[in-house]
Design a protein around this motif. Structure first.
Motif, mmCIF file in Angstrom:
data_model
loop_
_atom_site.group_PDB
_atom_site.id
_atom_site.type_symbol
_atom_site.label_atom_id
_atom_site.label_comp_id
_atom_site.label_asym_id
_atom_site.label_seq_id
_atom_site.Cartn_x
_atom_site.Cartn_y
_atom_site.Cartn_z
ATOM 1 N N GLY A 86 0.768 -1.232 0.000
ATOM 2 C CA GLY A 86 0.000 0.000 0.000
ATOM 3 C C GLY A 86 0.797 1.280 0.000
ATOM 4 N N ARG A 87 2.104 1.198 -0.184
ATOM 5 C CA ARG A 87 2.970 2.381 -0.294
ATOM 6 C C ARG A 87 2.795 3.350 0.865
ATOM 7 N N PRO A 88 3.127 2.929 2.074
ATOM 8 C CA PRO A 88 3.031 3.856 3.207
ATOM 9 C C PRO A 88 4.059 4.972 3.092
ATOM 10 N N PHE A 89 3.788 6.085 3.771
ATOM 11 C CA PHE A 89 4.756 7.174 3.814
ATOM 12 C C PHE A 89 5.996 6.740 4.587
ATOM 13 N N GLY A 90 5.774 5.936 5.593
ATOM 14 C CA GLY A 90 6.880 5.490 6.431
ATOM 15 C C GLY A 90 6.396 4.473 7.437
ATOM 16 N N PHE A 91 7.315 4.008 8.256
ATOM 17 C CA PHE A 91 6.941 3.073 9.301
ATOM 18 C C PHE A 91 7.870 3.241 10.490
ATOM 19 N N SER A 92 7.402 2.785 11.620
ATOM 20 C CA SER A 92 8.211 2.856 12.838
ATOM 21 C C SER A 92 7.944 1.627 13.691
ATOM 22 N N SER A 93 8.748 1.519 14.739
ATOM 23 C CA SER A 93 8.633 0.403 15.697
ATOM 24 C C SER A 93 8.561 -0.961 15.020
ATOM 25 N N PRO A 94 9.425 -1.232 14.054
ATOM 26 C CA PRO A 94 9.396 -2.552 13.441
ATOM 27 C C PRO A 94 9.872 -3.610 14.432
ATOM 28 N N ALA A 95 9.207 -4.750 14.425
ATOM 29 C CA ALA A 95 9.546 -5.773 15.413
ATOM 30 C C ALA A 95 9.174 -7.157 14.901
ATOM 31 N N TRP A 96 9.790 -8.134 15.521
ATOM 32 C CA TRP A 96 9.470 -9.547 15.293
ATOM 33 C C TRP A 96 9.088 -10.165 16.634
ATOM 34 N N TYR A 97 7.961 -10.840 16.633
ATOM 35 C CA TYR A 97 7.518 -11.601 17.797
ATOM 36 C C TYR A 97 7.511 -13.076 17.419
ATOM 37 N N TYR A 98 7.549 -13.934 18.417
ATOM 38 C CA TYR A 98 7.412 -15.358 18.141
ATOM 39 C C TYR A 98 6.622 -16.019 19.251
ATOM 40 N N ARG A 99 5.996 -17.113 18.874
ATOM 41 C CA ARG A 99 5.199 -17.857 19.842
ATOM 42 C C ARG A 99 5.585 -19.330 19.755
ATOM 43 N N ALA A 100 6.252 -19.806 20.776
ATOM 44 C CA ALA A 100 6.605 -21.224 20.841
ATOM 45 C C ALA A 100 5.353 -22.007 21.211
ATOM 46 N N GLN A 101 5.347 -23.288 20.873
ATOM 47 C CA GLN A 101 4.179 -24.123 21.135
ATOM 48 C C GLN A 101 3.865 -24.143 22.621
ATOM 49 N N GLY A 102 2.633 -23.863 22.960
ATOM 50 C CA GLY A 102 2.213 -23.908 24.346
ATOM 51 C C GLY A 102 2.568 -22.679 25.157
ATOM 52 N N LYS A 103 3.114 -21.669 24.488
ATOM 53 C CA LYS A 103 3.519 -20.463 25.196
ATOM 54 C C LYS A 103 2.851 -19.232 24.595
ATOM 55 N N ARG A 143 2.765 -15.400 22.950
ATOM 56 C CA ARG A 143 3.596 -14.681 21.985
ATOM 57 C C ARG A 143 4.488 -13.690 22.736
ATOM 58 N N GLU A 144 5.748 -13.622 22.345
ATOM 59 C CA GLU A 144 6.667 -12.732 23.032
ATOM 60 C C GLU A 144 7.554 -12.011 22.037
ATOM 61 N N LEU A 145 8.091 -10.899 22.482
ATOM 62 C CA LEU A 145 8.952 -10.089 21.629
ATOM 63 C C LEU A 145 10.290 -10.779 21.416
ATOM 64 N N GLY A 146 10.715 -10.832 20.139
ATOM 65 C CA GLY A 146 12.020 -11.379 19.821
ATOM 66 C C GLY A 146 13.036 -10.268 19.579
ATOM 67 N N ALA A 147 12.636 -9.302 18.742
ATOM 68 C CA ALA A 147 13.536 -8.201 18.409
ATOM 69 C C ALA A 147 12.731 -7.001 17.959
ATOM 70 N N ILE A 148 13.256 -5.801 18.255
ATOM 71 C CA ILE A 148 12.566 -4.578 17.882
ATOM 72 C C ILE A 148 13.579 -3.472 17.645
ATOM 73 N N ILE A 149 13.250 -2.565 16.765
ATOM 74 C CA ILE A 149 14.059 -1.361 16.576
ATOM 75 C C ILE A 149 13.268 -0.194 17.163
ATOM 76 N N ARG A 150 13.779 0.377 18.228
ATOM 77 C CA ARG A 150 13.082 1.465 18.921
ATOM 78 C C ARG A 150 13.575 2.808 18.396
ATOM 79 N N SER A 151 12.956 3.860 18.825
ATOM 80 C CA SER A 151 13.348 5.194 18.385
ATOM 81 C C SER A 151 14.820 5.424 18.711
ATOM 82 N N GLY A 152 15.468 6.180 17.853
ATOM 83 C CA GLY A 152 16.898 6.382 17.998
ATOM 84 C C GLY A 152 17.684 5.243 17.389
#
Length: 119
Positions: free
Chosen positions: A26-43, A45-54
């Motif tokens: 959809g051609r966004p102007f921009g994006f922020s707070s990109p992150a990857w979460y993962y959910r192990a079986q039976g657990k 969802r939790e944060l794996g990695a994120i790029i925060r401001s700065g």
């Protein structure tokens, strides 16, 4: 329709590497707070990695030193380089970003993709 499209490998042996990618449509102007979460079986969802401001990268202790998150602003993409994979990395991986469009902004999630690491 706005969506995050995930791609990349999903099966590896312990010790190998995989790269997951995620592209915003959809051609966004921009994006922020990109992150990857993962959910192990039976657990939960939790944060794996994120790029925060700065441009500060933050990783879960379980993946620190092995996973690398990166982004391509011009292509509205983020990547997760997963090195030295372990069987406990097995799970469903989701990307997320806050996207900015001319109509406003919002948080979006990919559908999630199974990553399996065989030991």
């Amino acid at each position: 329709q706005v969506q995050l499209v995930e791609s990349g490998g999903g099966l590896a042996q312990a010790g190998e590497s995989l790269t997951r990618s995620c592209e915003a449509s959809g051609r966004p102007f921009g994006f922020s707070s990109p992150a990857w979460y993962y959910r192990a079986q039976g657990k939960e969802r939790e944060l794996g990695a994120i790029i925060r401001s700065g441009n500060i990268e933050e990783y879960a202790d379980a993946v620190k030193g092995r996973f690398i998150i990166s982004r391509e602003r011009a292509r509205h993409m983020i990547h997760l380089q997963m090195n030295n994979l372990k069987p406990e990395d097995t799970g469903i991986y989701y990307c997320t970003m806050r996207l900015v469009y001319h109509t406003g902004s919002g948080d979006y999630w990919g559908k999630g993709t199974q990553v399996t690491v065989n030991g």
